[in-house]
Design a protein around this motif. Structure first.
Motif, mmCIF file in Angstrom:
data_model
loop_
_atom_site.group_PDB
_atom_site.id
_atom_site.type_symbol
_atom_site.label_atom_id
_atom_site.label_comp_id
_atom_site.label_asym_id
_atom_site.label_seq_id
_atom_site.Cartn_x
_atom_site.Cartn_y
_atom_site.Cartn_z
ATOM 1 N N SER A 114 0.788 -1.241 0.000
ATOM 2 C CA SER A 114 0.000 0.000 0.000
ATOM 3 C C SER A 114 0.814 1.282 0.000
ATOM 4 O O SER A 114 1.665 1.497 -0.845
ATOM 5 N N LEU B 155 3.516 2.872 -2.565
ATOM 6 C CA LEU B 155 3.101 3.985 -3.427
ATOM 7 C C LEU B 155 4.110 5.124 -3.438
ATOM 8 O O LEU B 155 4.403 5.697 -4.482
ATOM 9 N N LEU C 3 6.982 2.322 -6.341
ATOM 10 C CA LEU C 3 6.008 2.490 -7.426
ATOM 11 C C LEU C 3 6.226 3.796 -8.177
ATOM 12 O O LEU C 3 5.638 4.032 -9.222
ATOM 13 N N LEU D 198 -4.206 0.194 -6.742
ATOM 14 C CA LEU D 198 -2.929 0.693 -6.202
ATOM 15 C C LEU D 198 -2.011 1.154 -7.340
ATOM 16 O O LEU D 198 -1.426 2.239 -7.280
ATOM 17 N N SER E 205 -0.632 5.075 -8.399
ATOM 18 C CA SER E 205 0.764 5.475 -8.629
ATOM 19 C C SER E 205 0.921 6.091 -10.025
ATOM 20 O O SER E 205 1.747 6.985 -10.217
ATOM 21 N N GLY F 43 -4.419 6.461 -0.988
ATOM 22 C CA GLY F 43 -3.558 7.001 -2.034
ATOM 23 C C GLY F 43 -3.986 8.380 -2.502
ATOM 24 O O GLY F 43 -3.152 9.209 -2.877
#
Lengths: 234, 291
Positions: A121, A125, A129, B117, B121, B150
């Protein structure tokens, strides 16, 4: 894999990497190239201090070693889940780290990620990523949530999720699922120094993950949808 | 006054933009639905919970995205995220005066967790590319579900965040922390605690939100318009300055256990009264007190 063993295999020509608790940084040499390394161990949760420290290390590389490639070796179970981290704005610290990595990229640093332990997660991120390319060891684990927890939250029976994950890469944890969806460029096995040297030499241009995901059959709509929003006449 | 909090994504855009100027891209008639929800026998939405398009803000050309909290809490799946990324790339091609993100999201959609996810990104990289091209990206956060996961990171990648007191901004939502770490860590049912930890007033005091407005679509419009004048700066000097500011926040407030402690350290007299002040009264009280 034990991180010291990993570093020795990545950098057979030697490295100066210093550990401080769950954090480490420094540089290593592979086939004559100097590579900056920033990472964590022990599946550590990433809280504000660690995000801040990694961001500072990236800025330091940009300032002092223009153009030096950066390898992220972040082993994390995700963002730290705490009231205090939220109180102080952990999302802002994570965003800052992401901005620093992106700055390095724009300033000509090749940024690579290698998932060697866990990647989960928010901790994933804001780090690997965001790399130009992210790779993984075959026995690493990548996830948002394990299936039992996902079944609880989504109220979809575990049996059904398990059955679907046999064919779909979308739900279940796993490096291979992330490879099929394009987020993991490839798996590193065997001679890791050669893998690293090849990744440093490979051309990188933009964000290819949607195309990869489509080619590999793991993410069939992302490229098409983004392309239509980008180009459709209004 | 028209409540931003209670409005839908489309309603917010209608009130925010010049009348009749919104042109939606991939509208619901295109039925671009999530392929993964169908597999799980979960209802899909024809826009996958997000509206993207072009419009005008006081005549200025803007690209817009609005997440619909009413559909799965605005959570990001493959299609939803790709619409955001595509919009950012459209901005690179068409160079609008700015991009407005009306965020409302719990983060990654767990029904398609891996795709979500990765999509977030991709949005992150795309947002930074738009800013690096000199186009400001402004976030509006005042919806029912707040902005977490996120999307909480995405929001802070942008040039500025406009919040109302009702808006919430964070990474892990209070419920997630409580479920995982226990109620002693974060009691998500203690509404006062939640608001003063992740709510607009505290975010404004910390400097995470650039502007605090009343829960009124017109107030969001005026704030967004003012922020379009920003010139994005992602230089080393700018990030050094941000680094120094975040370091100083850690140093000054790192041992605080409650927002009230932080507000007191900021020199707010009677910090316990801040939650009950209306927006105008609050802004007058905390003038020159922000971190």
């Amino acid at each position: 894999m034990d991180v010291k063993n990993l570093l020795n295999r990545l950098f057979p020509d030697g490295h100066d990497i210093a550990f401080d608790g769950v954090y480490f940084d420094g540089s290593g040499r592979v086939y004559g190239a100097e590579v900056a390394v920033i990472g964590t161990i022990d599946n550590t949760p990433i809280g504000i201090e660690l995000a801040f420290r990694m961001a500072g290390a990236v800025l330091e590389v940009v300032r002092r070693h223009p153009g030096r490639p950066i390898l992220l070796l972040v082993d994390t179970q995700g963002q730290r889940l705490s009231h205090r981290d939220e109180l102080l704005g952990i999302n802002g610290y994570m965003a800052h780290l992401a901005k620093c990595i992106d700055l390095a990229r724009r300033n000509g640093h090749r940024v690579l990620g290698l998932v060697y332990g866990q990647a989960v997660s928010g901790g994933f991120l804001a780090t690997s990523l965001l790399a130009d390319r992210c790779y993984a060891l075959p026995d690493a684990e990548i996830r948002v949530m394990n299936l039992p927890a996902m079944a609880r939250v989504t109220k979809i029976p575990l049996e059904r999720l398990t059955e679907l994950s046999a064919s779909s890469p979308v739900f279940a944890p796993g490096v291979e699922n992330y490879r099929r969806m394009g987020a993991i460029a490839g798996l590193w096995d065997g001679d890791l120094a050669t893998c690293l040297a090849e990744a440093l030499a490979a051309p990188v241009e933009g964000d290819p993950r949607r195309e990869l995901g489509e080619e590999r059959g793991g993410r069939l709509l992302a490229r098409k949808v983004a392309e239509r929003v980008r180009r459709d006449a209004v | 006054m028209s409540s931003y909090y209670e409005d839908s994504a489309r309603g917010r855009l209608d009130g925010l933009l010049d009348p009749g100027s919104l042109i939606e891209i991939l509208p619901p008639t295109e039925r671009m639905v999530s392929p993964h929800l169908r597999q799980l026998d979960t209802p899909a939405a024809f826009d996958d919970g997000i509206v993207v398009g072009e419009g005008r803000l006081d005549g200025r050309r803007v690209l817009v995205a609005a997440q619909e909290g009413g559909f799965m809490g605005g959570a990001v799946g493959e299609v939803h995220g790709a619409k955001l990324t595509g919009l950012m790339e459209r901005a690179l091609d068409t160079r609008p005066d700015g991009v407005l993100l009306l965020v409302e999201s719990g983060g990654v959609r767990l029904h398609e967790a891996n795709a979500g996810l990765i999509a977030v990104s991709e949005v992150m990289r795309a947002v930074l590319a738009v800013r690096a091209a000199g186009i400001p990206v402004i976030v509006l956060d005042g919806g029912t579900f707040g902005c977490f996961g996120g999307m909480g990171i995405v929001a802070r990648l942008c040039d500025a965040v406009v919040m109302s007191e009702e808006g919430r901004l964070g990474l892990s939502g209070p419920e997630v922390i409580e479920t995982t770490m226990g109620v002693e860590e974060f009691d998500s049912r203690d509404r006062a605690l939640v608001w003063r930890t992740v709510g607009g007033k505290h975010r404004y005091l910390l400097g995470e939100a650039a502007t605090l407005v009343e829960d009124d679509v017109a107030a969001f419009r005026a704030a967004a318009l003012a922020l379009l004048e920003q010139t994005p700066d992602l230089s080393l000097a700018a990030l050094d300055a941000e680094h120094a500011a975040l370091g100083s926040r850690l140093e000054r407030f790192g041992d605080c256990r409650d927002a009230l402690d932080i507000w007191e350290k900021l020199g707010v007299e009677e910090p316990e009264k801040l939650p009950i002040l209306d927006t105008a009264g609050f802004l007058a009280t905390v003038r020159d007190r922000r971190a």
